[in-house]
Design an enzyme around this catalytic site. Structure first.
Site, mmCIF file in Angstrom:
data_model
loop_
_atom_site.group_PDB
_atom_site.id
_atom_site.type_symbol
_atom_site.label_atom_id
_atom_site.label_comp_id
_atom_site.label_asym_id
_atom_site.label_seq_id
_atom_site.Cartn_x
_atom_site.Cartn_y
_atom_site.Cartn_z
ATOM 1 C CG ASN A 73 -2.062 -0.790 1.049
ATOM 2 O OD1 ASN A 73 -2.471 -1.363 0.140
ATOM 3 N ND2 ASN A 73 -3.007 -0.845 2.030
ATOM 4 C CG HIS A 74 4.120 1.203 1.297
ATOM 5 N ND1 HIS A 74 5.009 0.341 1.920
ATOM 6 C CD2 HIS A 74 3.020 1.067 2.234
ATOM 7 C CE1 HIS A 74 4.437 -0.258 2.954
ATOM 8 N NE2 HIS A 74 3.460 0.316 3.134
#
Lengths: 587, 219
Positions: free
Chosen positions: A515-516
């Site tokens: 999720n980066h």
């Protein structure tokens, strides 16, 4: 659509997640009238996430209603500029948060600082290896902000979230048990490090035997009851798993909902407005000053919220999209290599090594967010890159997050995907297996970027953000290199079977990765090459600040939350100490 | 198999009787009953899928559904307008037609070996179906079978916690984990506890609100 004009406020904050909640809190303490607008719903962890329902993997992970509802808005994606971008119709590679607290409600808790190198990737690479070592078309640049400048704010954020860990470098003195590669810290973590799992123990022992320096990663899964500077009490992690994608039923995970948002109630000058989706930042006639924002509420009604100061604190995609929709900053054009908004979108290249044992069981369902044993020997520029054909690296980690039963079916390579043989292997290896993740960063490239999609629109008829992204050869080389190092450590543990899975081929938006997502509104020292200055203030409209992973000029290997939180503390401080006294450009 | 291992009869929300027979037969090949214990059919996975299809998920309520719909590269993900309800309904219809034509019987009346071969052919995209991609249908069926077999029984599958027993997952976490974390290589094996068990009052809770786990092989 006509909009209803509301009473002006001093500050409007767009997105109440990790960065936004801290900005709201810090600016509310000044007595200014602050409004926090959040497109998602309010979540009360004491009501929304209670035992035993908090441990329902299917509902919270597979069918989460805290992940962005893509029926209203998504991103479009293509690997290259000569393709047609298509909408991400289902959640896959990453999960965008949609609630008060944002993705900070769903995060795993790993609370890294970035390496000092991460802030000066470009200049330090050129200095050590020469200009020719930068990969072709690589558009990395320095942050215009150093680790040393940000250090007090890392410290502040770690104390807000109650991070548990062991310092590796206290004011330049290396500390046994900590990460020897981290930048110097001004003091210890607020809470002691978590215990080591069996898998983490085996990894640490093997890494040490090869001359590396294992340590427990810093985590916001708290090791003890803790009262933070906002007077919020965080619980103690019970190691029951169900952290990443979940909100902790024990209140033990530092998050906007546990550490910050409840304390906002004490400020009558602050108002939190959930279900308020900002669609535009309004500018005055010469475009040099923001006058507020427009948003649409749950009933589809549009409102204008006038404000003296506008602070964007949403996710990387939405920060960038709002700037583009509002005409703030020059949109980036990869062909002419001009403009800035949308530039340097980046991600993380995460590989793994899977290990299988016959004589060991791990109780892998026990665990917690950020409960990890790692080495940093192959991160950043912690090793000599001469002749390797890439820059940067990653950390190698055993993440004991808790093996949830729908998602954890480790089977050796060559096992069929279903049927009796698969069932046999899943039954045997579910608790006799673990992985080492080779958690790599990602550099920025000229044609990896964000802009507005020419075709696809959101539910309000506004263009979606378009992502153009693919892995480059140096990303593959980096992942192959560090995954091989992970495999050497794995070998030293004597598994009966193992397999290596470095990042290969083209980027695929379908399988979950990380999720980066970063970049798009990057910070820097040069107005022609960055959207915001080192204080996260837009170069073009001084009363608009943009905080978040959108500011990262390239991506570190480390999880971004610690740095996003630190940047929020840093910007809050500069606004309070300098900007409010003299509301104009800080540079 | 004890009495409680048997999945009792059930009334369906979405599936027609012949669809139940198809899904029962297919999931029984994906996770078969064998010497390790009951499989997906016995775990009530068909009921789980039925409930999911009748839920908002069955109509892709959280999916981006604006056009234009155009095929992209596999890396761009699903670009088909079909919703799960349609994939199952058309998929079963198409497979029935195919099986009758090629094998002389509906899928559910074929032998396990033939069913398995057919599912393999679907998985690798070798069957030409009238309406939908056989690969897409198989992939959804496979995913839902895993979900139904390993999710909390409250969702209709994993009957009697068959899936959790198979792998040794204890269900809702117990209070002893922080202490147990340091007991390396000592298996923590308990009678699994589901959310359904707790709500049905079948398991008592401790002061922390966590279930009291009962060890199945005394430590």
């Amino acid at each position: 659509m006509t909009s209803t004009k509301l009473k002006p406020v001093d500050v409007v904050v767009v997105g109440v997640g990790v960065a936004g909640s801290i900005i709201c809190k810090e600016l509310a303490t000044t007595g200014l009238r602050v409004v926090g607008l959040e497109r998602g719903r309010m979540v009360d962890p004491n009501k929304d996430f209670v035992m035993p329902y908090a441990h329902d993997e299917f509902r919270n992970d597979n069918r989460s209603d805290l992940i962005q509802n893509l029926s209203r808005e998504t991103v479009t994606f293509r690997n290259a500029m000569n393709e047609t971008a298509l909408p991400m119709r289902d959640i896959g590679s990453f999960r965008l948060g949609e609630c008060v607290g944002g993705a900070g409600v769903l995060w795993g808790g790993l609370t890294w600082r970035f390496l000092p190198w991460d802030f000066e990737t470009h200049s330090r690479t050129v200095e050590r290896y020469g200009k020719q070592h930068m990969p072709a078309d690589c558009s990395n640049q320095d942050w215009g902000l150093t680790y040393e400048e940000l250090e007090p704010y890392y410290d502040q954020f770690e104390h807000i979230y109650g991070v548990s860990g062991k310092a590796g470098n206290l004011e330049g003195q290396l500390q046994p048990g900590g990460n020897p590669f981290e930048g110097p810290r001004s003091r210890e973590y607020p809470n002691p490090p978590p215990p080591t799992t069996y898998a983490g123990h085996l990894f640490g022992k093997a890494a040490q035997s090869l001359g590396y320096s294992p340590f427990s990663t810093p985590t916001s899964g708290n090791t003890q009851l803790y009262k933070n500077p906002y007077k919020q009490v965080l619980g103690q992690c019970m190691r029951g798993g169900f952290c990443s994608s979940y909100s902790c039923a024990k209140g033990a995970k530092g998050s906007p909902l546990t550490a910050v948002v409840p304390s906002l109630k004490e400020h009558p000058n602050f108002e939190l407005r959930p279900l308020s989706n900002v669609i535009k930042i309004n500018l005055d006639s010469d475009g040099k000053r923001a006058t507020g924002v427009n948003y649409i509420d749950a009933n589809g009604q549009e409102f204008e919220q006038p404000a003296d100061l506008v602070i964007l604190t949403s996710y990387a995609f939405n920060n960038t999209r709002l700037l583009l929709l509002s005409g703030i900053g020059k949109p980036y054009d990869p062909i002419s290599n001009s403009g800035v908004v949308g530039k340097n979108y980046s991600y993380q290249a995460v590989g793994s090594v899977k290990l299988f044992f016959e004589d060991k069981v791990f109780n892998g369902f026990m665990g917690g967010g950020g409960l990890c044993t790692a080495i940093d020997d192959f991160n950043g520029d912690n090793f000599d890159h001469s002749g390797l054909g890439f820059i940067g690296g990653g950390y190698l980690v055993v993440n004991s997050r808790g093996a949830a039963p729908i998602h954890s079916h480790p089977v050796p390579s060559g096992t069929p995907g279903w049927g009796s043989e698969w069932k046999k292997k899943v039954a045997h290896y579910y608790d006799r297996s673990f992985s080492i993740s080779s958690h790599g960063g990602c550099q920025s490239y000229r044609t990896n970027y964000l802009d507005l999609d020419p075709t696809y629109k959101d539910a309000n008829g506004l263009p979606l953000i378009r992502m153009t992204f693919d892995w480059r050869q140096p990303d593959h080389k980096m992942s192959a290199h560090i995954t091989k190092k992970a495999a050497e450590i794995a070998q030293a543990m004597g598994p009966s079977k193992m397999s290596q899975h470095p990042v290969t081929g083209q980027y695929n938006i379908t399988p979950y990765q990380v999720n980066h997502n970063t970049g798009g509104a990057i910070m820097g020292a040069d107005p022609s090459a960055s959207v915001v200055n080192k204080y996260l203030q837009t170069w073009d409209v001084p009363n608009v600040f943009v905080i978040g992973a959108s500011a990262f000029p390239q991506n570190s290997a480390n999880a971004p939350t610690g740095t996003v939180g630190a940047l929020a503390c840093w910007t809050a401080d500069i606004i309070k100490e300098v900007y409010l006294k003299r509301p104009q450009s800080l540079m | 198999m004890s009495e409680s291992d048997l999945f009792q009869g059930h009334a369906y929300l979405f599936f027609k009787p012949h669809e139940v027979r198809f899904v029962d037969a297919a999931v029984a090949r994906i996770i078969p009953a064998d010497d390790l214990g009951p499989g997906a059919k016995e775990a009530g996975v068909t009921r789980f899928i039925d409930r999911q299809l009748a839920s908002p998920w069955g109509t892709s309520s959280r999916q981006y559904r604006l056009g234009p719909w155009q095929p992209g590269s596999p890396r761009q993900g699903n670009q088909s307008p079909l919703i799960p309800q349609e994939i199952y309904r058309y998929g079963i219809q198409d497979m029935d037609r195919y099986c009758l034509k090629e094998k002389g019987k509906s899928f559910e009346f074929l032998s396990a070996d033939v069913q398995e071969a057919l599912l393999k052919a679907m998985e690798s995209g070798q069957i030409e179906l009238n309406t939908i991609s056989c690969k897409k249908f198989f992939s959804l069926l496979h995913k839902n079978t895993i979900e139904g077999f390993f999710s909390d029984p409250m969702h209709g599958g994993n009957h009697n916690k068959i899936g959790w027993r198979l792998i040794g997952f204890p269900g809702v976490a117990g209070s002893a984990y922080p202490d147990w974390l340091g007991r390396y290589n000592e298996p923590y094996r308990v009678e699994p506890v589901s959310i359904l068990d707790i709500e049905q009052g079948k398991v008592s809770l401790d002061a922390e609100g966590n279930p009291k786990h009962i060890f199945i092989n005394p430590q």
